[in-house]
Write an enzyme that holds these catalytic residues in place. Sequence first.
Site, PDB file in Angstrom:
ATOM      1  CE  LYS A  49      -3.967  -2.181   0.124  1.00  0.00           C
ATOM      2  NZ  LYS A  49      -4.923  -2.040   1.222  1.00  0.00           N
ATOM      3  CG  ASP A  50       4.610   1.685   2.141  1.00  0.00           C
ATOM      4  OD1 ASP A  50       3.633   1.858   2.892  1.00  0.00           O
ATOM      5  OD2 ASP A  50       5.714   1.279   2.551  1.00  0.00           O
TER       6      ASP A  50
END
Length: 312
Positions: free
Chosen positions: A46-47
């Site tokens: 998700k970064d």
Amino acid sequence: MPDNYASTTLHAIGNTPLVRLNQIVPPNSAEVFVKLEYYNPTGSYKDRMALAMIEEAERSGALKPGMTVVECTGGSTGTSLAFVCAVKGYPFQVVTSDAFAKEKLQTMRAFGADLVIIASEGGKITPDLIPSMREKARQLSETIGTYFTDQINNPNSMKGYSRIGQEILQQLDRPVDAFCGGVGTAGMLMGVSRAFREAHQTTRIIALEPASAPLLSTGTRGTHTVEGIGIGMVPPLLSNDFYDEVRTVDETEARQMARMLAKTEGIFAGISSGLNVTAALQLAQELGPGHTVVTVACDSGMKYLSGSLYTN
């Protein structure tokens, strides 16, 4: 020699390892590769999405210094957004729930996020939980000086995830016959699929969901505890043109696979990663030798130590 370092932690996102499974692939199967996305700074793919959404909003002028970022999330997206906002100096307000891992809530707070907790029914992800979280986030975003990243509808998330597909093609010297991944917002699956299409790959793309909540495959809503996927609605980013089929995976099998990955392959990941690999092994058996299947380990098992995944 030139310096070889990242100027900020944001530049440490991406370029994660791709590893071949050796111990758990059945005989006479295709080779199976797993992209270890827990090598990203917060331990999650998700970064990539968080950085893409924030930087695209900055470029468009929708997000300006001093504004507060708002999102609803089970924790991995929230952790990534809290991380990006911390580095860039934005306050971050997140709507989440006690249905999600305690570690994720604690991590968001560690990065400075302001949490609004929506109570769940018995700690489970029910069909109404995510919609109620989204509604609360929408209400908060009506305040002047806020920017709602709106991950479910935000196409910029796919730009971040497309790098996974690009990196896989750079790391492998062969065509990818099948790629599978669990569907939450669908940004990852769609981003990878688009990257493969742009590279003229004929990869078969398989969307995955929990068997107890088969909304995409049968239209039936249900309850499950696989964080990050099965959000109780068909995600707007999921395009029929960019995937070939939907498969369901039993949550018990996904949990067993996550534990097996740690014990036999040294891959310490969460339940959704176990779900991904379970499906990848099924595809490998169907395709047989001479073929290649790829999936992702979404996040680190460190996020699930207080739950039942690694205690039972």
